[in-house]
Scaffold this motif. Sequence first.
Motif, short mmCIF file in Angstrom:
data_model
loop_
_atom_site.label_atom_id
_atom_site.label_comp_id
_atom_site.label_asym_id
_atom_site.label_seq_id
_atom_site.Cartn_x
_atom_site.Cartn_y
_atom_site.Cartn_z
N GLY A 86 78.84 20.10 49.23
CA GLY A 86 77.43 20.34 49.53
C GLY A 86 77.22 21.52 50.44
O GLY A 86 76.21 22.22 50.35
N THR A 87 78.15 21.77 51.35
CA THR A 87 78.12 22.91 52.26
C THR A 87 79.47 23.62 52.17
O THR A 87 80.51 22.97 52.34
CB THR A 87 77.88 22.46 53.71
OG1 THR A 87 76.66 21.70 53.78
CG2 THR A 87 77.77 23.65 54.65
N ARG A 105 82.31 13.65 54.78
CA ARG A 105 81.31 12.77 55.37
C ARG A 105 80.78 13.34 56.68
O ARG A 105 79.58 13.23 56.97
CB ARG A 105 81.92 11.39 55.60
CG ARG A 105 82.16 10.62 54.31
CD ARG A 105 82.85 9.29 54.55
NE ARG A 105 82.93 8.50 53.32
CZ ARG A 105 83.54 7.33 53.22
NH1 ARG A 105 84.15 6.81 54.30
NH2 ARG A 105 83.58 6.66 52.08
N ARG A 108 78.27 16.10 55.74
CA ARG A 108 77.03 15.62 55.14
C ARG A 108 76.20 14.74 56.08
O ARG A 108 74.97 14.86 56.14
CB ARG A 108 77.34 14.82 53.87
CG ARG A 108 77.89 15.66 52.73
CD ARG A 108 78.14 14.82 51.51
NE ARG A 108 78.40 15.63 50.33
CZ ARG A 108 78.42 15.17 49.08
NH1 ARG A 108 78.16 13.89 48.86
NH2 ARG A 108 78.66 15.97 48.07
N GLU A 109 76.87 13.88 56.80
CA GLU A 109 76.17 12.87 57.59
C GLU A 109 75.87 13.31 59.02
O GLU A 109 74.91 12.83 59.63
CB GLU A 109 76.99 11.58 57.63
CG GLU A 109 77.24 10.98 56.25
CD GLU A 109 78.30 9.90 56.27
OE1 GLU A 109 78.81 9.58 57.38
OE2 GLU A 109 78.64 9.37 55.19
N GLN A 112 74.70 18.29 59.35
CA GLN A 112 73.35 18.72 58.93
C GLN A 112 72.26 18.06 59.77
O GLN A 112 71.27 18.72 60.13
CB GLN A 112 73.15 18.42 57.44
CG GLN A 112 74.01 19.26 56.51
CD GLN A 112 73.75 20.75 56.60
OE1 GLN A 112 72.82 21.21 57.29
NE2 GLN A 112 74.58 21.54 55.92
#
Length: 222
Positions: A86-87, A105, A108-109, A112
Amino acid sequence: MTALAPAATLRGMWRGVPIVFVLLSSCIPKVDPPVDRRVASTEPSRDTLQCHADLRNEEIEFRLLPDRVFDGGCSALGAVQLRDIGTPVTNLGAMTCPAARGLARWTREAVQSAALQWMKSRVVRIESFGSYSCRPVNGVSGNRLSEHGRANAVDIAAFVFENGRRVTVLQGWNGEDEDVRRFLRAVHQAGCRRFDVGLGPDANALHRDHFHFDMGQSRYCR
């Protein structure tokens, strides 16, 4: 004109030659096997298979890597390479599946959400110093093998934001911008919760410019 040597003399001259060949062959240095060697992959453990399933369920793109062993006791066994979490994260190589899952994780969690809270902008790129590296702890000869030598660690150096700003651990950890300091401390602490070991600038001078996260055999956060 020189007379030819008798046959008996020639036989005597060549009688010692095989011994000479044996002696010379014993002086030829042995060639070490290649530093990077594929080994027969073993059946993945239940935990590894569950980790692969977790990555797929969380729509994390990755590829399985062949098991490899290296000189110096280093290895990359049961490793994957992250392709899309995602990044973008730079400089990633082989990582054990648990370390890769922890990084995905964390990004993402934690990264961001901390970025939006403290920097008011999303992270569009994370810059790392890499994952696999065959070396002792802190690069000091005689120390035990680093988790990097098992493809079980990653070093994070900087974050680039959607608004164009770039924040480095080196300049931001004790910098003048309070929001940057809070962001970096938030993601460092979040890394400690998702990895077994988390080190940053407060650990020692060798980590003044990056966060070290690994899935080692102890729990430590500094």
